[in-house]
Motif scaffolding. Structure first.
Motif, short mmCIF file in Angstrom:
data_model
loop_
_atom_site.label_atom_id
_atom_site.label_comp_id
_atom_site.label_asym_id
_atom_site.label_seq_id
_atom_site.Cartn_x
_atom_site.Cartn_y
_atom_site.Cartn_z
N PRO A 109 -5.77 9.47 -3.19
CA PRO A 109 -5.32 9.18 -2.12
C PRO A 109 -4.05 7.99 -2.07
CG PRO A 109 -7.73 8.24 -2.47
CD PRO A 109 -7.26 9.17 -3.51
N HIS A 110 -3.44 7.97 -0.95
CA HIS A 110 -2.52 7.03 -0.66
C HIS A 110 -3.05 5.81 -0.01
CE1 HIS A 110 0.21 10.69 -1.04
NE2 HIS A 110 0.34 10.03 -2.14
N LYS A 111 -3.54 4.84 -0.88
CA LYS A 111 -4.13 3.73 -0.09
C LYS A 111 -3.01 2.51 -0.40
CE LYS A 111 -8.32 4.85 1.13
NZ LYS A 111 -8.98 4.27 2.40
N PRO A 112 -2.77 1.41 0.55
CA PRO A 112 -1.97 0.36 0.21
C PRO A 112 -2.22 -0.31 -1.19
CG PRO A 112 -2.58 0.51 2.34
CD PRO A 112 -3.38 1.55 1.97
N ASP A 113 -3.44 -0.51 -1.57
CA ASP A 113 -3.90 -1.14 -2.69
C ASP A 113 -3.74 -0.45 -4.10
OD1 ASP A 113 -5.83 0.20 -1.80
OD2 ASP A 113 -7.35 -0.89 -2.78
N ARG A 114 -3.26 0.84 -3.96
CA ARG A 114 -2.72 1.58 -5.01
C ARG A 114 -1.76 1.07 -5.96
NH1 ARG A 114 -2.00 8.11 -5.29
NH2 ARG A 114 -0.16 7.77 -5.90
N GLU A 115 -1.73 0.75 -7.06
CA GLU A 115 -0.62 -0.22 -7.79
C GLU A 115 0.69 0.38 -7.51
OE1 GLU A 115 0.66 -3.60 -9.21
OE2 GLU A 115 -1.59 -2.91 -8.71
N ASP A 116 0.85 1.79 -7.79
CA ASP A 116 2.12 2.27 -7.68
C ASP A 116 2.61 2.16 -6.29
OD1 ASP A 116 0.35 4.02 -7.03
OD2 ASP A 116 1.24 5.62 -7.51
N GLU A 117 1.87 2.21 -5.37
CA GLU A 117 1.92 2.32 -3.72
C GLU A 117 2.39 0.96 -3.30
OE1 GLU A 117 2.11 5.34 -1.05
OE2 GLU A 117 2.78 5.73 -3.20
N LYS A 118 1.66 -0.12 -3.73
CA LYS A 118 1.88 -1.47 -3.53
C LYS A 118 3.41 -1.61 -4.05
CE LYS A 118 0.03 -6.15 -4.10
NZ LYS A 118 -1.04 -7.07 -4.73
N LYS A 119 3.68 -1.53 -5.18
CA LYS A 119 5.06 -1.81 -5.70
C LYS A 119 6.12 -1.13 -5.06
CE LYS A 119 3.60 -2.48 -10.51
NZ LYS A 119 3.67 -2.11 -12.02
N ARG A 120 5.86 0.34 -4.62
CA ARG A 120 6.63 0.61 -3.71
C ARG A 120 7.11 0.04 -2.66
NH1 ARG A 120 6.68 3.76 0.59
NH2 ARG A 120 4.34 4.26 0.46
N ILE A 121 6.01 -0.25 -1.88
CA ILE A 121 6.14 -1.12 -0.37
C ILE A 121 6.66 -2.36 -0.29
CG2 ILE A 121 4.73 -2.18 1.30
CD1 ILE A 121 2.83 0.20 0.80
N CYS A 169 4.72 -5.81 2.58
CA CYS A 169 3.79 -6.42 1.99
C CYS A 169 2.50 -5.67 2.16
CB CYS A 169 3.69 -8.00 2.56
SG CYS A 169 3.29 -8.10 4.23
N VAL A 170 1.45 -5.93 1.14
CA VAL A 170 0.26 -5.34 1.57
C VAL A 170 -0.69 -6.69 1.57
CG1 VAL A 170 -1.70 -4.09 0.46
CG2 VAL A 170 0.90 -3.31 0.03
N ILE A 171 -1.47 -6.87 2.75
CA ILE A 171 -2.28 -7.98 2.79
C ILE A 171 -3.91 -7.31 3.14
CG2 ILE A 171 -0.35 -9.26 3.34
CD1 ILE A 171 -1.35 -9.10 6.33
N TRP A 172 -4.86 -8.23 2.85
CA TRP A 172 -6.09 -8.10 3.28
C TRP A 172 -6.38 -8.37 4.66
CZ3 TRP A 172 -10.27 -5.29 1.33
CH2 TRP A 172 -11.32 -5.76 1.93
N PHE A 173 -6.81 -7.51 5.57
CA PHE A 173 -7.01 -7.67 6.87
C PHE A 173 -8.39 -6.84 7.23
CE2 PHE A 173 -6.63 -7.57 11.60
CZ PHE A 173 -6.84 -9.15 11.79
N GLY A 174 -9.63 -7.20 6.68
CA GLY A 174 -10.58 -6.30 6.85
C GLY A 174 -10.70 -5.14 5.61
#
Length: 422
Positions: free
Chosen positions: A279-291, A297-302
């Motif tokens: 699945p495409h989750k923001p914390d997936r390493e390749d997705e985070k790098k793309r963003i 940015c990818v940040i923790w909010f819950g």
């Protein structure tokens, strides 16, 4: 249409109830029996309008055949009266006329006229089939399917799903292997994106040049086109929503999978889970790098979120979050050898509380307790997610790729083997 006595009985029961409830044919002054959806009815392919007109409890194979037959009937009539003639209203100054408003009003008028024609043609076709159902051999292979969807504890139901067990009949595909299409769309911020995707993605798929030769590429392009067109629609109508989506497309003995976001599908082969996708989750390493490469940015909010907002990194729609929320689907191909038991497609409201192995256990237990009967399998899976604490919308589709009784017998055999070794 029916291929067996039991199937014919089911079809006739639906036709009888449908005709009784619709109370047609409609006159020009009569209101439509169903409210038009937010997307433009007049711009949909005719067979898609028929599927929309049918109730969700219409047997899938009957819906496909009715849609094709009704569409063919409508296309034989004079449709020129439904063309949009963009004329200025009497007394209006052409220089001051809001052309967009005029077009919208005309579109609404013509949509109602065209919808009325489709409803009446469908009514006539149902009347004919009540008298004599045309014989239609089931597509081979034919996959038994169990579906269940609930709003759960959410205020609105934003999930949509699509089941097309006879894709060839619906789209009048005359050559090639049997094709089937199953999809789950999980909307967020509103239901509009999910409704749009459910109505258009399979149509966009069949219209791709690569559809016959390369379904995987066609799926990718269909997702992209659906996203692009919904973004334009959202801009016109000031919509701020999106949807994840997962699609399985079976052509003969080949399985094609395409997805955006965190709705997922798993394959079960001889009782074991086979991973088909990530699945495409923001914390997936390749997705985070793309963003981050795009300046986001990818940040923790819950949970991990894109720019502190969405908890998925790819989706149809979400125009205010693009390009960080990508509209490009991932896709994969899996050859089938006949040992596969079933597929489970579901939204994150299911997968967030029920893991793949637990899902397999629930299906296995149900088949054993019910001697292979699949009727309530999806209900049981949905209940297991709710019992595990899910408060989200939940949609589950189970597609059996071989005789469910074989899986049931296999389960019993596995139990006996364990007992013999213990």
């Amino acid at each position: 249409m029916a291929g067996s006595a039991a199937e014919e009985k089911t079809f006739r029961r639906f036709l009888e109830l449908f005709l009784r409830e619709m109370r047609m044919p409609l006159q020009e002054s009569d209101p439509l029996p169903l409210r038009l959806q937010c997307d433009d009815f007049s711009l949909r392919p005719i067979h898609n309008r028929v599927v929309f007109a049918l109730h969700s409890n219409c047997p899938c194979s009957l819906a496909a055949a009715l849609a094709r037959a009704t569409a063919d009937s409508v296309l034989q009539t004079d449709l020129s009266i439904h063309h949009l003639n963009k004329t200025v209203e009497d007394g209006a100054d052409p220089k001051e006329t809001d052309w967009l408003s005029v077009c919208v009003r005309l579109l609404e008028l013509e949509s109602v006229k065209l919808a009325r024609l489709v409803f009446n043609s469908l009514f006539e076709m149902c009347c004919l089939w009540m008298k004599e159902l045309p014989f239609h051999r089931r597509p081979q292979p034919y996959y038994e399917t169990s579906i269940h969807a609930i709003k759960n504890m959410r205020r609105k139901m934003e999930d949509k799903h699509v089941i097309i067990p006879d894709f060839n009949t619906l789209f009048n595909v005359q050559v090639g292997a049997t094709r089937t299409f199953f999809a789950v769309f999980d909307g967020h911020g509103g239901v509009d994106a999910a409704v749009y995707a459910a109505n258009h993605l399979h149509v966009n798929l069949v219209r791709q040049e690569s559809f016959s030769q390369d379904p995987s590429e066609a799926l990718y392009r269909a997702f992209r086109l659906t996203d692009e067109r919904f973004v334009k629609k959202a801009s016109r109508e000031n919509l701020r929503c999106g949807t994840t989506g997962v699609v399985t497309f079976l052509r003969g003995r080949t399985l094609y999978v395409a997805w955006l976001g965190d709705s997922q599908v798993i394959l079960v082969r001889r009782g074991q889970v086979v991973e088909l996708m990530k699945p495409h989750k923001p914390d997936r390493e390749d997705e985070k790098k793309r963003i981050e490469a795009l300046g986001g940015c990818v940040i923790w909010f819950g949970t991990w979120r894109v720019n502190g907002s969405l908890s998925v990194s790819r989706a149809i729609g979400d125009s205010e979050h693009k390009p960080y929320i990508c509209g490009d689907a991932d896709h994969s191909i899996f050859p089938l050898d006949g040992s596969e038991d079933y597929l489970i497609l579901a939204c994150d409201g299911f997968w967030d509380t029920v893991g793949p192995d637990e899902a397999v256990r629930v299906v296995s237990d149900h088949l054993q307790e019910n001697a292979g009967d699949t009727t309530m399998v999806a209900h049981k899976l949905v209940a297991s997610a709710r019992d595990a604490g899910s408060s989200d919308n939940i949609t589950v589709i189970v597609v059996f790729l071989r005789d469910p009784l074989a899986s049931y017998i296999s389960c019993r055999t596995d139990v006996r083997v364990v007992l013999n070794f213990s």
